[in-house]
Design an enzyme around this catalytic site. Structure first.
Site, PDB file in Angstrom:
ATOM      1  CG  ASP A   1       6.109   0.860   6.907  1.00 49.15           C
ATOM      2  OD1 ASP A   1       4.987   0.486   6.801  1.00 49.15           O
ATOM      3  OD2 ASP A   1       6.726   1.086   5.629  1.00 49.15           O
TER       4      ASP A   1
ATOM      5  CB  ILE B   1      -0.934   0.095   1.239  1.00 51.61           C
ATOM      6  CG1 ILE B   1       0.021   0.118   2.432  1.00 51.61           C
ATOM      7  CG2 ILE B   1      -1.935  -1.089   1.512  1.00 51.61           C
ATOM      8  CD1 ILE B   1      -0.910   0.534   3.807  1.00 51.61           C
TER       9      ILE B   1
ATOM     10  CB  VAL C   1       5.910   0.806  -1.613  1.00 48.11           C
ATOM     11  CG1 VAL C   1       4.773  -0.544  -1.786  1.00 48.11           C
ATOM     12  CG2 VAL C   1       5.869   1.769  -2.866  1.00 48.11           C
ATOM     13  CB  SER C   2       3.766   0.726   3.839  1.00 43.51           C
ATOM     14  OG  SER C   2       3.431  -0.419   4.966  1.00 43.51           O
ATOM     15  N   PRO C   3       4.462  -2.619   3.290  1.00 44.42           N
ATOM     16  CG  PRO C   3       5.672  -4.078   4.453  1.00 44.42           C
ATOM     17  CD  PRO C   3       5.516  -2.774   4.106  1.00 44.42           C
TER      18      PRO C   3
END
Ligand SMILES: *[C@@H]1O[C@H](CO)[C@@H](O)[C@H](O)[C@H]1NC(C)=O
Ligand SMILES: *[C@@H]1O[C@H](CO)[C@@H](O)[C@H](O)[C@H]1NC(C)=O
Ligand SMILES: *[C@@H]1O[C@H](CO)[C@@H](O)[C@H](O)[C@H]1NC(C)=O
Ligand SMILES: *[C@@H]1O[C@H](CO)[C@@H](O)[C@H](O)[C@H]1NC(C)=O
Length: 717
Positions: free
Chosen positions: A393, A182, A280-282
């Site tokens: 994050d 995301i 972009v983060s997981p």
């Protein structure tokens, strides 16, 4: 002077000739290719991890060993080396030392020009290897053990790839992975022009680009996958060294291709390398308040600031999240490998490299607001306020908010003790209120790089752009477009442009000028000012053009060699180890249960020495062993296996005593039988010297699948 039109047609002529030649039967470019892997795991205990900048996030054990994975391609004329390392970043010091080692062994074969070293950006590996002050400050300075482990591992992986070279072919395939990433700064992304955003379905890239290496005899050799995602599934409360989501994806791919051999073993090498992962983060559940679970505020804070705002998911804890993300990325890459309609890559190899002093660069920029083309320039490095706020994050330790565009006099006073930004800096950085004027800080040595490495490699019409930082999604897209413009001018064939992230130098983030205005974490960490990207677009277009025309590029200014400085370090060495009273090193002081089955967790505790006494490079602190039919113990898992964890605990500082807890989650489809847990280590004798020891647990029985409750058999030692 050459007109741009003339230059363009020349590029066209050169490139189309080479692609034509390559396509003629009998003249198909045949490559020599080689792959290699080596262990880079640093000290797993008491060293602060690099990534979250959290000084109490020190290592106390190991979950997944880290590796360097090297790929060499040679067309008979040029050679290109791509290396992906399970580390937070790569600094100039590490790179120069690797190149020096290679020069000692291979002369002028491997140079700055043709070796591209990219970090995966895992946030769970020991730090202290960057040399630049800002990056080594949170790790209490330089850590020689980390530095040496990385340098030696990277060098060895290239050495192995070199000696594994065989005639081979290369293929490229593209896929998509959904549900794993995301955008962590959507407000900044939304400030990009609507017309540009409308060209894309998502606010992060879902593309997975795969380059496959196959021997001329069709033997699979290796694979590189590029996917844009932060390896921050393991969050800032983790204390076990780990290569995180992309590192685990590598292990999964290699396990299948290497006939189920243990992690780190086997000849097939699979990298999952970084790309434009800046924003972009997981952590797919998105930002939530820590306790209430409610939505965070616009500035990513929670009411009263008593709770933190951070993102997690998709699993129940960070281990499960890491595994889910890794498996999804792996699954798509495996699909591509098997059925991906991969296209053969043909054509010559070209490489180009240039150092650039970013503050001294200028470029043309079309400002859509004023509708005028302006000349813009870079700034001396500086970090903005929102940098200190951290991200979803890994929230920062101070009360900063992201999106800060006004300054706070308290912090300015602290900052001015370090260095006062000049009026020129303030104007240059525009929307960014400066927290740290790192470009003006020279004590005790450079804080952030002023000179960065820029590099491209062309393999036929595949372009790999090695960038010295974390490009955001849209920055990466713009770079790919800019390079495609140069390539498409030269050929009708479809060009693939790959943005290889965090290569060679680390200079933090790169946002678009529009995202920069919003000053979220990524904008605040875009250190050369609002037009950092604009300058890079020009740089990389020039490099690609030069590569096509086979023109030499000016090497640019040499970055300062910080290795020659008196590097600060506050990391204390291991002094001595003693076992607990009446015990010996390696004694198993808590035995595993006698029976277990798939899904159970088996554990044992051993009296230990300090893991820093020996990093057990290409070896293991633990082994799970099965008694085979011929009465020999065979290893079924090591300390790089997903199913095992190695945790180190200091028991007494004064006595220097410690213990390790080894756990093993019994996997599915395990062979029933007799097993034991082994621990290997080294202790530092109080009167000097480092000595090996080992210990083994009692045997235990793995029962056939299902519940262990009803099938218990008598247990014999
Ligand atoms: C895996 O095993 C197969 C069959 O035994 C063999 O042909 C292949 O070469 C092996 N692959 C590797 C990477 O060892
Ligand atoms: C929280 O945010 C989500 C996603 O933006 C939204 O769908 C939801 O309605 C919000 N919930 C509350 C209680 O505001
Ligand atoms: C990290 O993950 C753990 C679960 O594994 C969770 O309990 C913790 O709250 C998370 N912390 C942060 C800051 O993300
Ligand atoms: C475009 O011009 C406007 C007006 O001068 C200025 O405020 C804005 O910062 C410029 N945009 C960029 C990205 O430089």
């Amino acid at each position: 002077m050459e007109s741009p039109e003339h230059g363009r047609s020349k590029v066209l002529a050169v490139l189309s000739t080479w692609l034509l030649l390559a396509a003629l039967p009998g003249t198909i470019a045949s490559y020599s290719v080689g792959v290699g892997r080596a262990d880079t795991t640093g000290p797993v205990a008491e060293i602060v991890f690099m990534g979250y900048a959290k000084i109490d996030q020190k290592g106390s054990g190991l979950h997944l060993r880290t590796f360097s994975r090297a790929f060499i391609i040679d067309d008979g004329e040029e050679r290109f080396v791509f290396v992906s390392v399970d580390s937070a970043m790569i600094g100039n010091g590490v790179r120069q030392t690797v190149l020096q080692n290679l020069a000692n062994e291979f002369g002028s074969l491997y140079t700055e020009k043709n070796v591209m070293i990219s970090a995966t950006h895992s946030h769970s590996t020991p730090g202290g290897f960057m040399l630049h002050m800002l990056f080594d400050i949170t790790t209490f300075g330089f850590v020689k053990e980390t530095f040496d482990a990385m340098v030696n591992g990277i060098t060895k992986s290239i050495h192995r790839a070199h000696y594994a070279m065989v005639p081979g072919r290369i293929f490229i395939a593209h896929g998509e992975v959904h549900g794993v990433n995301i955008n962590r700064s959507p407000a900044a992304y939304l400030n990009n022009p609507k017309s540009e955003r409308e060209k894309y379905k998502h606010d992060v890239d879902k593309i997975l680009t795969q380059v496959q290496f196959v021997g001329a005899d069709d033997r699979p050799l290796g694979v590189i996958n590029w996917f844009a995602i932060h390896p921050t599934s393991m969050n800032n409360t983790n204390h076990l060294v780990s290569s995180d989501n992309v590192g685990y994806a590598s292990i999964l791919f290699e396990k299948i291709m290497n006939n189920d051999s243990l992690p780190g073993k086997g000849s097939f090498v699979a990298a999952f390398a970084s790309s434009n992962l800046g924003d972009v983060s997981p952590n797919t559940r998105g930002p939530k308040c820590e306790f209430s679970g409610s939505n965070c505020s616009k500035h990513y804070t929670c009411p009263g600031r008593k709770e933190m705002c951070f993102a997690s998911g998709p699993g129940k804890d960070m281990f499960e999240s890491t595994s889910i993300i890794a498996n999804k990325i792996f699954k798509e890459s495996w699909r591509l490998w098997q059925y991906g309609n991969a296209k053969e890559v043909i054509g010559p190899i070209r490489v180009a490299h240039r150092y650039v002093n970013m503050a001294k660069q200028t470029a043309k920029y079309y400002n859509a607001t004023t509708r005028r083309t302006e000349i813009v320039h870079g700034c001396e490095p500086a970090m903005g306020y929102s940098f200190a706020a951290g991200t979803i994050d890994g929230p920062g330790s101070f009360s900063f908010e992201q999106g800060t565009t006004t300054a706070n006099p308290m912090w300015n006073a602290v900052r001015n003790l370090l260095a006062t930004p000049t009026t020129e800096d303030v104007t240059c950085h525009g929307a960014k209120p400066i927290l740290l004027a790192t470009g003006r800080m020279y004590l005790p040595y450079e804080w952030q790089p002023k000179i960065v490495a820029t590099q491209v490699a062309l393999i036929g019409n595949v372009v790999i752009a090695g960038v010295p930082g974390e490009f955001t999604t849209m920055s990466g897209r713009r770079l790919r477009e800019a390079i495609k413009t140069v390539m498409n001018d030269a050929s009708d064939d479809e060009t693939s442009v790959i943005v290889a992230g965090l290569c060679n130098t680390y200079s933090d983030y790169v946002t678009t000028p529009e995202e920069y205005q919003i000053q979220r974490y990524e904008g605040a960490s875009t250190i050369y000012g609002p037009h950092t990207l604009t300058l890079y677009l020009k740089q990389y277009q020039e490099l690609v053009t030069a590569a096509i025309l086979k023109k030499d590029v000016d090497p640019g200014p040499t970055p300062p060699d910080l290795r020659k400085k008196n590097l600060l370090t506050f990391v204390t060495p291991v002094l001595y180890d003693t076992p607990k009273w009446g015990r010996n090193f390696g004694d198993c002081i808590r035995q595993p249960q006698k029976f277990a089955t798939s899904g159970d967790i088996v554990s044992a505790v051993f009296i230990s020495g300090h893991p820093r006494n020996n990093l057990m490079t290409e070896n293991s602190y633990l082994t799970i062993e099965r008694l085979a039919d011929d009465e020999v113990w065979v290893p079924v898992a090591n300390d790089a296996s997903w199913e095992t964890k190695f945790e180190w605990q200091r028991m007494s500082m004064v006595l220097g005593s410690s213990q390790v807890i080894i756990t093993w989650q019994v996997p599915e489809n395990i062979k029933p039988g007799e097993y034991r847990i082994r621990h290997n280590g080294y202790y530092r004798y109080i009167l000097g010297g480092i000595f090996p020891y080992y210990g083994v647990s009692n045997h235990f029985q793995i029962l056939p699948g299902g519940s262990s409750c009803c099938r218990r058999r008598p247990y014999y030692v």
